[in-house]
Every structure is written in C-alpha cells, then in structure tokens.
Design a protein around this motif. Structure first.
Motif: not given
Lengths: 261, 294
Positions: A157, A162, A184, A186
């Motif tokens: 990610i 973020l 994000n 998990r």
C-alpha cells in the motif's frame, strides 16, 4: 527441448505417498481404541478430558496475547522504518531474523538465567509473571514471520500518501497508525496472526521448561502414557495447523509468493 | 510492552523524536527477550561459579557424552537436511517445470505450508502410529509380505527413524524455498542455450545449476539449522534415550545433569555458534541468489 514427462510424475507420486501415508495411518490408528471395530472413542476421550480443555484454552489465550503484543510491537516499527527511518532497516531485519538463529531451547535457557527468582526481574516467581514471560517468548518465536508479513503488507500500500492525507485532515499519530494504516494491512496482520497461532498452540520446549500447563506439555504427557489418544491428538493438531494455513490463504487471496523473501 | 507503545504514541508532536520513540518498544523488546538473554548465556559460558573469567567450561565440553551428542545432532541434521534438500528440490522441480496438471502445484504448495509447520510432538505421534512397533505400515508389511522391519534392524527411535521423521517437515520447507527460485529461471536462458545447441544436461550443468547453487546451498543450511535446534519431536519420540544436543540441554536446564550450570551455558554457546554460522551463511547466500531472481 522437450519438457520431461515421466520423472516428475514419479517424483510427485512418491512424495505424495510419503506425505499421505503417515496421515492415513495415524487416522486409522486413532479409530482403533475399541477392540474389533472402528470408532471415534479416542476423540471422545480426548475431548472429554478436563486437562485437554484446560491446556488448550490456556495455550489459545497465550497465543492471542502473543498476537496482540506482536502486532503492537511490529506494526509501528515496520511502518516507521519504511516511512521515516529506512537506514534502520538492516538492523531491524537482522533482529527479526535472530529467533531463527538462536534455537528456542537456548532462548528459554537465557530467560531462565535472566528472569529467575533470584534475579533483578524475578518474573518466574509468580504464575502471572511466568505467563507474561511465556507470552513474550512466543512473540519472539513468531517475530520473523509476523514482521515479514506486515512488512510485505506495508509495501503493497502507499503508506506515504495515506499518512499525508490523514495528516492534512488533522489526524494524530496514534489515529494514523491504528485507524488508517492498521486497517489497510489487516490481511497481512491476520496472516501473521494465524501463523503465530499455528506455531504457538502446540509449542512444547518453552512451555515445558517454564513449567506452564500449556497444550504442548500436555500432548507430550499423553504421548508418554496412552496408546490411542496421541494419534487422535495428532490428527486434531494437523487439522488446527491446516485451518490456520487455510485461513491465511483465504484472506491472502492468491498472494502465494510470500515465501520468496 | 503495550503500555510503552501507547506512551510513545502519546508523546509530543515533535516529528523527529517521535519517530525514534516509535521504534523504542521494538528495540526494548529485542533487548529484553533476545539480545540480553543470549548475551547472558554467552557470558556465563566464560565464567566460573564465582563469576570469574575462565575458559574451563569450553575445555570441559570435551567429554564423551557431550561430543557424542553434538556429533549425533550434526549427523541427524545433516542427513535430514541433505535428504530434504534433494527430495524437496526434485518435487519443486517437478511441480514447477514438469508437465503435470495445473492443480498439483497449488495443492503441493498449500500442503507444504501446512506440513512445514506440522512439527513438534504431534509429528512424533503420527510417525509412531505409522512406523512404530504397532504402527499401521509396520503391521501391513508384516501381515502382507511377512516382513517385520523391526526384525531387520529398523527402529523408529534411532538415528534413521528420527531422520525419516524430520524429513516430514524438511521436504516441504525445501519445496517452499525452491519453487520460487526455479520459477526465477528465465525461459530465454533455456531458449538461448537450445539455439546455441546445448543439450538439456549441458543447460543444467552450465546455466541453471550455477544460478541455482546459492539457493540450493542456502536452503540446505537453513534446513540444517532447522533440524539442529529442534527438540520436541525427538523428545516425544525417544524420551531421553537418544543422546542429541537439544535433549541433553533440556535435561541440563531441568535438572543440571552435568552438575555444572556454567557447562550448560557453554553447551548453549556451542549451539548458537553452529546455528549462527549456518544461518549466517544462508542469509549471505540468499542475498547472492537474489541478484539473479529479479
């Protein structure tokens, strides 16, 4: 050049025989408790044993505690190393590999020397203290796998974007970490968690040397004294391991190349 | 630990110090549960009971029981790592490059993930039910072929039996490590060597093997260390009748069977050295092999 045909088949079939025969044999053995007929008697005896229930519950609780502590330690570290302190990466990765270098039995020997009743931090004096020590021991055992899972998850990610988005909306650091980053990753955290569970649930050496009533020492005790129950327990343990791995694949959805790094 | 994580997260919003505070729980944990315990053992190996420096503990390792335990451990680890590496590579090669149905590969990989984690006490139970004196395979061989393997020298509670048992997690581990490495062999290399007139054997000897050998050797070393530190399977299988180093150390921690605590620390130091060297070499080889795998 042609691809080989016969060789691979023979290899795979021989491999499959070696892998499957012990499972079939163990299952068959576990059904033989009643003389002259197949029955699930051994399983009934095992599940009805209060020591089974108590030790399994104990190990499951320690496993959950180890997962929580592991996530709280690993996620912030992996996040900060990736975002802010890449120069710490070699050191952190080296530390996370140490539990593979130092055998578990040596580690627990070190704990007993460091935390015994006449030391500065006498954790082994009380049952709760030893539980805490065992939890941390399991966090250590699972550290290489947990760290790798989370690190891979964070790579997938865009944590920089973020983080900046969350910051510009006024999020505090704890909030960024636990309400933006953690959800994000998990999937990665869950796969680390299930792997931790699979490693911890039947662990014998550390639990036994720290004298805690865990599932591993219980298994060993049953194995030394009974005939058919151990086979049933082996099947149960195999199913638990299988379930953990299956859940990892289910959540991981096709990312099967984690072993590469 | 949880408390200190919360504490560091609550700290003032000064970016730099906050950043460092974030890794404090991890570093503290590593110190308390990895680095200091291991260091204490290593220091203990060079101390006499009064705490003075000595090399006597290391010298005391040179006694028949201990030497034999190290030997047996190294032999079992090497045998199971060698067998596991060879068979695991064969299977990995077969699933990656053989003409077999598509479903075999994911099935084998999933199974390997499970089996490489299926170690410890339950694995010992499974092999006892299979090849123990009353195990299914033992019984079948006796009743169908009239061949009692125990009469011909086989014993599950021995070097050979333990090695055979260890293979159950060694082979899958090898499959998990080697399949991606074999995938990394590019088709172009094979095509190029074919165009230049190389036979399959020449391709393997001169192209594929030189690329794969760091992965192969590295995987062997990882398997070796994996077996060397293992104890639960051996302990559940043989009790304390088999003299391997982990079982000796276990007995030493439990009841000071060597009658010398500091000798126990020296025993542990020897183990750290052996697994440390083989793992260190593995990590070095892995970084070498990754050069080709991009």
């Amino acid at each position: 050049m042609k691809r080989p045909v016969i060789g691979p088949w023979i290899t795979i079939i021989l491999g499959a025989i070696y892998f499957l025969v012990p499972l079939v044999a163990t299952f068959e053995f576990s059904l033989r408790m009643k003389r002259g007929e197949y029955s699930f008697e051994a399983y009934r005896v095992v599940f009805g044993d209060p020591n089974f229930q108590a030790s399994f519950t104990y190990s499951a609780l320690i496993a959950v505690a180890a997962i929580i502590v592991g996530v709280l330690i690993v996620v912030p570290t992996a996040y900060i190393v990736q975002l802010k302190l890449p120069r710490l990466r070699p050191l952190v990765e080296f530390i996370t590999l140490l539990p593979l270098v130092i055998p578990a039995i040596v580690l627990v020997f070190g704990y007993i020397r460091m935390y015994n009743s006449s030391s500065w931090i006498p954790l082994t004096n009380s049952a709760r203290g030893t539980d805490f020590l065992l939890t941390c021991a399991y966090v250590t055992l699972a550290l290489p796998y947990m760290y790798r899972a989370v690190d891979t998850g964070l790579r997938a990610i865009d944590i920089r974007t973020l983080t900046e988005a969350a910051q510009s909306l006024g999020s505090s650091w704890p909030r960024i970490l636990f309400q933006v980053i953690l959800p994000n990753v998990r999937v990665a955290v869950l796969s680390g968690a299930f792997l931790t569970f699979a490693i911890v649930i039947g662990e014998f050496t550390m639990a036994s040397l720290l004298n805690r009533p865990a599932f591993g020492p219980y298994l060993q005790l049953v194995g030394a004294n009974r005939a058919y129950e151990p086979a049933a327990l082996a099947i149960i343990a195999f199913i638990i391991t299988w379930a953990c791995m299956g859940l990892i694949q289910l959540f991981g959805g096709g990312r099967r190349n984690d072993t590469r790094r | 630990m949880a408390a200190s994580a919360a504490e560091s997260a609550r700290a003032r919003p000064r970016p730099l110090s906050l950043t460092w505070l974030g890794v404090v729980p991890f570093m503290l944990f590593a110190l308390m549960f990895l680095i200091i315990p291991a260091t204490l053992l290593m220091i203990g190996a060079f101390q006499d009971p009064q705490g003075n420096f000595t090399l006597q503990n290391i010298a005391n390792l040179n006694q028949p029981t201990i030497i034999k335990a190290y030997r047996t451990s190294i032999a079992i680890s090497a045998a199971s790592a060698f067998g596991g590496a060879l068979i695991g590579f064969g299977i990995a090669y077969a699933v990656a490059l053989g003409r077999v149905p598509r479903w075999i590969r994911p099935t084998m990989m999933t199974f390997s993930g499970v089996a490489s984690n299926f170690a410890g006490v339950p694995l010992a139970f499974a092999f006892m039910a299979t090849l123990g004196r009353t195990g299914l395979v033992t019984a079948l061989l006796t009743s169908i072929f009239g061949f009692n393997i125990y009469r011909y020298g086989f014993n599950l509670l021995s070097f050979g039996g333990l090695t055979l048992t260890y293979l159950y997690f060694q082979i899958p581990l090898m499959i998990l490590i080697m399949t991606p490495a074999i995938d990394g062999l590019k088709r172009e290399w094979r095509e190029a060597s074919a165009i230049l007139g190389a036979t399959t054997w020449q391709y393997w000897r001169m192209v594929a093997f030189p690329i794969l050998w760091p992965s192969l050797l590295g995987a062997f070393l990882l398997l070796f260390a994996n077996a060397f530190g293992a104890i639960a399977t051996a302990y559940a299988l043989t009790g304390s009748s088999l003299n391997i180093i982990t079982i000796l150390l276990f007995a030493q921690i439990r009841g000071d069977v060597l009658h010398d605590p500091n000798l126990g620390y020296a025993l542990a130091l020897g183990m750290i050295l052996i697994t440390g060297l083989s793992n260190g070499a593995y990590i070095w080889l892995r970084s070498r092999s990754e050069r080709w795998m991009r």
